[in-house]
Design an enzyme around this catalytic site. Structure first.
Site, short mmCIF file in Angstrom:
data_model
loop_
_atom_site.label_atom_id
_atom_site.label_comp_id
_atom_site.label_asym_id
_atom_site.label_seq_id
_atom_site.Cartn_x
_atom_site.Cartn_y
_atom_site.Cartn_z
N TYR A 49 -7.03 12.56 0.78
CA TYR A 49 -7.86 11.63 1.55
C TYR A 49 -7.04 10.56 2.28
O TYR A 49 -7.56 9.50 2.62
CB TYR A 49 -8.88 10.96 0.63
CG TYR A 49 -10.07 11.86 0.30
CD1 TYR A 49 -10.79 12.51 1.30
CD2 TYR A 49 -10.48 12.05 -1.01
CE1 TYR A 49 -11.87 13.33 1.01
CE2 TYR A 49 -11.57 12.87 -1.31
CZ TYR A 49 -12.26 13.50 -0.29
OH TYR A 49 -13.34 14.31 -0.58
N PHE A 57 -14.33 2.65 1.42
CA PHE A 57 -14.80 3.56 0.37
C PHE A 57 -13.69 4.45 -0.20
O PHE A 57 -13.96 5.36 -0.98
CB PHE A 57 -15.96 4.43 0.89
CG PHE A 57 -15.65 5.22 2.14
CD1 PHE A 57 -15.03 6.46 2.07
CD2 PHE A 57 -15.99 4.71 3.39
CE1 PHE A 57 -14.75 7.19 3.21
CE2 PHE A 57 -15.72 5.43 4.55
CZ PHE A 57 -15.09 6.68 4.46
N THR A 91 -21.86 15.57 7.39
CA THR A 91 -21.26 14.89 6.23
C THR A 91 -22.30 14.17 5.39
O THR A 91 -22.31 14.24 4.16
CB THR A 91 -20.19 13.88 6.71
OG1 THR A 91 -19.24 14.58 7.50
CG2 THR A 91 -19.49 13.22 5.54
N ARG A 102 -25.18 21.13 2.58
CA ARG A 102 -25.47 19.71 2.31
C ARG A 102 -26.94 19.39 2.57
O ARG A 102 -27.53 18.55 1.89
CB ARG A 102 -24.56 18.83 3.17
CG ARG A 102 -23.11 18.84 2.67
CD ARG A 102 -22.21 18.28 3.74
NE ARG A 102 -20.85 18.05 3.29
CZ ARG A 102 -19.84 17.86 4.13
NH1 ARG A 102 -20.05 17.91 5.44
NH2 ARG A 102 -18.63 17.64 3.68
N ASN A 112 -21.83 14.83 -1.67
CA ASN A 112 -22.27 15.76 -0.60
C ASN A 112 -21.77 17.18 -0.85
O ASN A 112 -21.59 17.97 0.07
CB ASN A 112 -21.89 15.23 0.79
CG ASN A 112 -20.39 15.15 1.01
OD1 ASN A 112 -19.61 15.36 0.08
ND2 ASN A 112 -19.99 14.85 2.22
N GLU A 126 -4.14 20.79 4.37
CA GLU A 126 -4.86 20.83 3.08
C GLU A 126 -4.50 22.08 2.27
O GLU A 126 -4.35 22.00 1.05
CB GLU A 126 -6.36 20.72 3.33
CG GLU A 126 -6.74 19.33 3.85
CD GLU A 126 -8.16 19.21 4.36
OE1 GLU A 126 -8.93 20.20 4.29
OE2 GLU A 126 -8.51 18.11 4.85
P1 CMP Z 1 -15.39 14.88 2.96
O1 CMP Z 1 -15.68 15.98 3.90
O2 CMP Z 1 -14.89 15.23 1.62
O3 CMP Z 1 -14.35 13.90 3.65
C1 CMP Z 1 -14.34 12.52 3.43
C2 CMP Z 1 -15.47 12.08 2.56
O4 CMP Z 1 -15.72 10.71 2.58
C3 CMP Z 1 -16.77 12.69 3.06
O5 CMP Z 1 -16.76 14.05 2.76
C4 CMP Z 1 -17.79 11.87 2.32
O6 CMP Z 1 -18.08 12.40 1.04
C5 CMP Z 1 -17.06 10.54 2.16
N1 CMP Z 1 -17.62 9.46 2.96
C6 CMP Z 1 -17.67 9.38 4.29
N2 CMP Z 1 -18.21 8.20 4.66
C7 CMP Z 1 -18.49 7.52 3.52
C8 CMP Z 1 -19.05 6.25 3.24
N3 CMP Z 1 -19.43 5.42 4.23
N4 CMP Z 1 -19.19 5.88 1.95
C9 CMP Z 1 -18.79 6.71 0.95
N5 CMP Z 1 -18.24 7.93 1.16
C10 CMP Z 1 -18.10 8.33 2.43
#
Ligand code: CMP
Length: 143
Positions: A49, A57, A91, A102, A112, A126
């Site tokens: 990440y 977050f 997302t 999702r 998600n 990745e």
């Molecule tokens: P992912 O595809 O795993 O990539 C980044 C992740 O950040 C995304 O899925 C969400 O689960 C998470 N995410 C994105 N925006 C937010 C937010 N505003 N608050 C919490 N989690 C977030």
């Protein structure tokens, strides 16, 4: 053949959705070439990440993904990166269409269900991060 990194997140594993998710990609016609159920080390979560490091977050993201096991996968097929993203849905599960993973199962932005690489560059990064040498299979011929 194009490859992508997909991961069933802790919420999806705990809710028993691994089989359902694998089945969707199999039925679509993609091939599973790598898979492992694993606990995520904090360092790997932070590297995965890294692009969100400055986001408010970030800590929550890392805590969640390291909280219980994930199911990490490598899938291959024509246009698999973009098609898998379509099958996952937006997302935020609140915005994801019914019929997407999702849209059907997601609860919140962090819960998600699934992660999928969003571009060829992120798939390459990745896959190198999550899968080592010898952790992917090759199919000789379609059966
Ligand atoms: P992912 O595809 O795993 O990539 C980044 C992740 O950040 C995304 O899925 C969400 O689960 C998470 N995410 C994105 N925006 C937010 C937010 N505003 N608050 C919490 N989690 C977030």
């Amino acid at each position: 053949m194009e490859k992508t990194f997909l991961m069933v997140k802790p919420d999806g594993v705990q809710r028993g959705l691994v089989g359902e998710i694998v089945a969707r990609f199999e039925k679509k016609g993609f091939q599973l070439v790598g898979a492992k159920l694993m606990s995520v080390p904090k360092e790997l979560a932070e590297q995965h990440y890294a692009e969100h490091k400055e986001k408010p977050f970030f800590g929550e993201l890392v805590d969640f993904i390291t909280s219980s096991p994930v199911f990490a996968m490598v899938w291959q097929g024509e246009n698999v990166i973009a098609t898998a993203r379509q099958m996952m849905g937006k997302t935020n599960p609140a915005d994801a269409q019914p019929g997407t993973i999702r849209g059907d199962y997601g609860v919140s932005l962090s819960m998600n269900i699934i992660h999928g690489s969003d571009s060829p560059e992120s798939a390459e990064r990745e896959l190198a991060l999550w899968f080592g040498e010898g952790e992917q299979v090759e199919y000789q011929k379609a059966i």
